[in-house]
Design a protein around this motif. Sequence first.
Motif, PDB file in Angstrom:
ATOM      1  N   VAL A   1      34.052  34.445  33.290  1.00 35.75           N
ATOM      2  CA  VAL A   1      34.422  34.717  34.522  1.00 35.75           C
ATOM      3  C   VAL A   1      36.024  34.992  35.040  1.00 35.75           C
ATOM      4  N   PHE A   2      36.897  34.784  34.653  1.00 36.42           N
ATOM      5  CA  PHE A   2      38.227  35.082  34.907  1.00 36.42           C
ATOM      6  C   PHE A   2      37.843  36.129  34.546  1.00 36.42           C
ATOM      7  N   THR A   3      38.184  36.611  33.788  1.00 33.34           N
ATOM      8  CA  THR A   3      38.872  38.130  33.257  1.00 33.34           C
ATOM      9  C   THR A   3      37.867  39.095  34.272  1.00 33.34           C
ATOM     10  N   ALA A   4      36.157  38.950  34.251  1.00 35.76           N
ATOM     11  CA  ALA A   4      35.245  39.378  35.061  1.00 35.76           C
ATOM     12  C   ALA A   4      35.939  39.970  36.329  1.00 35.76           C
ATOM     13  N   GLN A   5      36.813  39.508  37.282  1.00 35.54           N
ATOM     14  CA  GLN A   5      37.384  39.019  38.467  1.00 35.54           C
ATOM     15  C   GLN A   5      38.945  38.861  38.673  1.00 35.54           C
ATOM     16  N   GLY A   6      39.776  38.699  37.797  1.00 30.95           N
ATOM     17  CA  GLY A   6      40.583  39.179  37.236  1.00 30.95           C
ATOM     18  C   GLY A   6      41.487  39.232  36.594  1.00 30.95           C
ATOM     19  N   GLY A   7      43.188  38.631  36.101  1.00 27.15           N
ATOM     20  CA  GLY A   7      44.062  38.860  35.066  1.00 27.15           C
ATOM     21  C   GLY A   7      45.153  38.872  34.671  1.00 27.15           C
ATOM     22  N   TYR A   8      46.080  39.575  33.698  1.00 26.01           N
ATOM     23  CA  TYR A   8      47.326  38.471  34.058  1.00 26.01           C
ATOM     24  C   TYR A   8      48.474  38.810  34.149  1.00 26.01           C
ATOM     25  N   GLY A   9      48.233  40.870  35.308  1.00 30.98           N
ATOM     26  CA  GLY A   9      48.566  42.055  36.064  1.00 30.98           C
ATOM     27  C   GLY A   9      49.711  40.910  36.933  1.00 30.98           C
ATOM     28  N   SER A  10      49.445  39.856  37.737  1.00 31.07           N
ATOM     29  CA  SER A  10      50.358  39.703  38.850  1.00 31.07           C
ATOM     30  C   SER A  10      49.934  38.258  38.702  1.00 31.07           C
ATOM     31  N   PRO A  11      50.202  36.713  39.732  1.00 32.20           N
ATOM     32  CA  PRO A  11      49.775  36.241  40.848  1.00 32.20           C
ATOM     33  C   PRO A  11      48.996  36.167  40.893  1.00 32.20           C
ATOM     34  N   GLU A  12      48.923  36.990  42.039  1.00 31.76           N
ATOM     35  CA  GLU A  12      47.285  37.178  42.331  1.00 31.76           C
ATOM     36  C   GLU A  12      46.639  37.309  41.798  1.00 31.76           C
ATOM     37  N   ALA A  13      46.540  38.598  40.541  1.00 38.13           N
ATOM     38  CA  ALA A  13      45.259  38.857  40.425  1.00 38.13           C
ATOM     39  C   ALA A  13      45.139  37.618  39.329  1.00 38.13           C
ATOM     40  N   PHE A  14      45.759  36.382  38.540  1.00 38.26           N
ATOM     41  CA  PHE A  14      45.710  35.622  38.234  1.00 38.26           C
ATOM     42  C   PHE A  14      44.494  34.497  39.076  1.00 38.26           C
ATOM     43  N   ALA A  15      44.922  34.635  40.073  1.00 44.25           N
ATOM     44  CA  ALA A  15      44.309  33.265  41.016  1.00 44.25           C
ATOM     45  C   ALA A  15      43.003  34.368  41.835  1.00 44.25           C
ATOM     46  N   ALA A  16      42.511  35.495  41.334  1.00 40.86           N
ATOM     47  CA  ALA A  16      41.703  36.189  41.838  1.00 40.86           C
ATOM     48  C   ALA A  16      40.452  35.401  40.527  1.00 40.86           C
ATOM     49  N   GLY A  17      40.650  35.653  39.037  1.00 39.09           N
ATOM     50  CA  GLY A  17      40.411  35.519  38.116  1.00 39.09           C
ATOM     51  C   GLY A  17      39.894  33.483  38.351  1.00 39.09           C
ATOM     52  N   PHE A  18      41.257  33.123  38.078  1.00 46.41           N
ATOM     53  CA  PHE A  18      41.128  31.639  38.308  1.00 46.41           C
ATOM     54  C   PHE A  18      40.106  30.677  39.304  1.00 46.41           C
TER      55      PHE A  18
END
Length: 477
Positions: free
Chosen positions: A412-429
């Motif tokens: 679920v995390f990988t489909a929605q976010g990633g490690y690119g930025s804090p915003e990207a991580f929170a979008a998956g978390f």
Amino acid sequence: MPTNTKPGWVLALTSIASLMVLLDAMVVTTALTTIRLDLGATIEQLEWTVNAYTLTFAVLLATAAALGDRYGRRRLFTIGLTVFTVASAACALSPGIGALIAARAVQGVGSAMVMPHAMALLAAAYPPERRARALGVFSSVSGLATLGGPVAGGAIAQGGSWQWIFWLNVPIGAVLIALVRVRIPESTGPGHRLDVGGLALAAAGALGLVWGLIKGNDAGWTSPEVLGSLTAGVAALAAFVAWELRVERPMLPMRLFARRGFAAGNASGFLLYTAIFGSAFLMAQFFQVTEHTGPLGAGVRMMPWTATLFLIAPVAGALINRVGERPLLTAGLAGQAIGFGSLALLATPGRPYPQLILPLVIAGCGVSLAMPAAQNATIGAVPRESIGTASGTFNTLRQLGGVFGVAILAAVFTAQGGYGSPEAFAAGFRPALGVAALLSIAGAAAGGWIPGRPVSSEAAAPPVPRPVGADARTAVR
């Protein structure tokens, strides 16, 4: 022969051993960012750093329990501690991520020999009227490993290096091996032929499903690799059930699932640990990526989730005989759902940390209530001769829950976010935590099927195994 067989020694040694092996299931979570940077690992490899351990742990538990029944539970317990200790040294010496994953898998083999025998030896040491309280203490110590692992891992990784997470197991394991040989009596159970076919099918099913879940986002959910892996996993698990229904000596007797307490306790326990492991895998990284804390800072921020377990689980264990498992289990999983659901709404970059404390405390209180209730419901629901099987089944499903939790929430995390930025991580978390809340709700619903009255019948209590070469009454005195 043991020189001291007081139940307190059995409780202490089995609890510490369980703490050590369960700690390694989650102790790497706060070190994952450090390992990723040090060894150049991908998120898929980070998943296998956790899942290589829990998968071998899970699929070998029932076989290890059967070997203990035949050759001696203390003997297998001691061998397991030895394998785990040697593999811990191999983890610390790993030159790359591949070697680390392989050593973690061997650690899981050792853990599979420790956990079912820890619970069986503990159950044998206490009479039924004192067993629930002892299991409450056992749950608070071993359960603290599940949630306290990130704190310990963060402190070690930041204070020294991630390798010390594994080096510390070596002296602890050596001391435990020496004490177990002189403080815990040997015991055996009914000796049955090993169910090799069941073991192979269970391992193939779990591996197929986990492989498909981990590969889904990278390879594509409709790719032949992923669809083939998931289909093969489902087919292998279906074949496993069919095999267990027909084989003369099954590793997992399906007849036990006709007992409501056993079936509901295992189902709710599976979902409980699915949510816990998956959330812990991502939560430690969330604090490091979005708040730019070190490993120790992330572990400290998770302490409101951790500390409640140590305080509340023993109380919950003492309450089981008074109120029964069902209200504690359903209320606990509902509390965990509320906590995770609140975090899914609040966990955004820049959010002040104090606003996250209450949801963490609520989730931790829920876990603390649910853990001992799930264990006691499962063990107390089976006849005396099935305690080893019940213990192995509960621990197998607990670890499989952890494997699937990491795989599902990471997908679920990988489909929605990633490690690119804090915003990207929170979008998956955030959506991943929402899934954890839904899994907790499903666990609460499963717990509602547990019989309403506490299990207090002597006939339903786990057996007191007869020690090898000694009178049984002397061994449990």
